[in-house]
Write a protein that holds these residues in place. Sequence first.
Motif, PDB file in Angstrom:
ATOM      1  N   TYR A  50     -11.977  12.937  -4.786  1.00 48.58           N
ATOM      2  CA  TYR A  50     -11.539  14.448  -5.858  1.00 48.58           C
ATOM      3  C   TYR A  50     -11.209  15.453  -4.358  1.00 48.58           C
ATOM      4  N   SER A  51     -10.215  15.652  -4.579  1.00 56.26           N
ATOM      5  CA  SER A  51      -9.166  16.957  -5.088  1.00 56.26           C
ATOM      6  C   SER A  51      -9.821  18.416  -4.298  1.00 56.26           C
ATOM      7  N   SER A 214     -11.296  14.579 -19.760  1.00 57.10           N
ATOM      8  CA  SER A 214     -10.243  14.148 -18.173  1.00 57.10           C
ATOM      9  C   SER A 214      -9.316  13.373 -19.213  1.00 57.10           C
ATOM     10  N   GLY A 216      -7.934   8.813 -17.359  1.00 54.45           N
ATOM     11  CA  GLY A 216      -8.760   8.243 -16.595  1.00 54.45           C
ATOM     12  C   GLY A 216      -8.073   6.894 -16.467  1.00 54.45           C
ATOM     13  N   VAL A 229      -9.040   5.750 -11.749  1.00 54.97           N
ATOM     14  CA  VAL A 229      -8.276   7.305 -11.237  1.00 54.97           C
ATOM     15  C   VAL A 229      -8.683   7.889 -12.342  1.00 54.97           C
ATOM     16  N   THR A 230      -8.655   9.377 -11.844  1.00 49.48           N
ATOM     17  CA  THR A 230      -8.865   9.989 -13.237  1.00 49.48           C
ATOM     18  C   THR A 230      -8.446  11.638 -13.017  1.00 49.48           C
ATOM     19  N   ALA A 231      -7.840  12.317 -13.570  1.00 52.26           N
ATOM     20  CA  ALA A 231      -7.511  13.681 -13.631  1.00 52.26           C
ATOM     21  C   ALA A 231      -8.512  14.420 -14.789  1.00 52.26           C
ATOM     22  N   TYR A 233      -9.537  18.403 -16.546  1.00 50.42           N
ATOM     23  CA  TYR A 233      -8.975  20.148 -16.709  1.00 50.42           C
ATOM     24  C   TYR A 233     -10.830  20.523 -17.302  1.00 50.42           C
ATOM     25  N   TYR A 253      -8.209  19.056 -11.469  1.00 50.54           N
ATOM     26  CA  TYR A 253      -8.302  18.362  -9.918  1.00 50.54           C
ATOM     27  C   TYR A 253      -8.504  16.551 -10.599  1.00 50.54           C
ATOM     28  N   TYR A 254      -8.173  15.968  -9.441  1.00 46.60           N
ATOM     29  CA  TYR A 254      -7.856  14.312  -9.648  1.00 46.60           C
ATOM     30  C   TYR A 254      -8.594  13.058  -8.535  1.00 46.60           C
TER      31      TYR A 254
END
Length: 262
Positions: A50-51, A214, A216, A229-231, A233, A253-254
């Motif tokens: 994760y970022s 989220s 993904g 893969v996920t983003a 807020y 984040y992602y």
Amino acid sequence: MNKTIKTAVVTAAFVCGLGLAPKAEAKTILGDFLTEKNIDVGIAASLDYYSKYVWRGMLLDDDNVLQPGVEVSVGSLTAGFWGSWDVESEDSRSSDETDGYLDYGFDLGMLSEDLKFISMNIGHTWYAFPESDLHAQEYYIGMSFDTFLAPSITYYHDYSEQSTGGAHGDYVIGSIGHSFTLNEEYGLSLDLGEEAGYNHEYFINGNGGYSLSSVGLSLPLKDSLDLSVTAAYNIPFGDLKDSSDGNYDNEFYYGAGLAMSF
């Protein structure tokens, strides 16, 4: 017969004795005993990147993180370990974490044709923060419904003292989600989720919470290996966002992850 040849002959005879001689195969715990008792055994492992590390509305690490996990399930009981470690260390937080948990899950049965099955989980988590030599303990009880949007709600209580790294507070988290099949042949799916939490003096002095949205993509790579893969807020509110208390901001984040099961 010289020493080299003699050693070779003895070694060959020993290997043949082990490999070719008929012998009774011993039963195994996982492969035979538990199967005969109709007890399911499962092993799962995951590795996520994760970022940043956002947890229950709180930014714990602004660096890139790796989060590995492994768990073993025997029947309804699951034991697992999970961690979060910096890929880089550019912020001032000492946020490396190693957790262990025990979970017991069971079904309450079918309530109606529309509501189908309701499931419950009770468990305990041990948190350890090796960089700061702190730790915490928490128990939880959760309920989930096998119906549209898969709603769930879980209550958490951290009973450890703040001086040792605990929260000594309560948290309630509710979530919904749904997956849409994008490609049936390869199992590609679009996953949407919404989560909301209510915080009562859990690392803050007052009350607050967060909302997490989220999106993904999930793709099976093999029968037991999945890529995602996920983003996401995250929006904190109440004392969690208040500059005089929690002082957390909105965070985007992602990440990406691999999950394997046996």
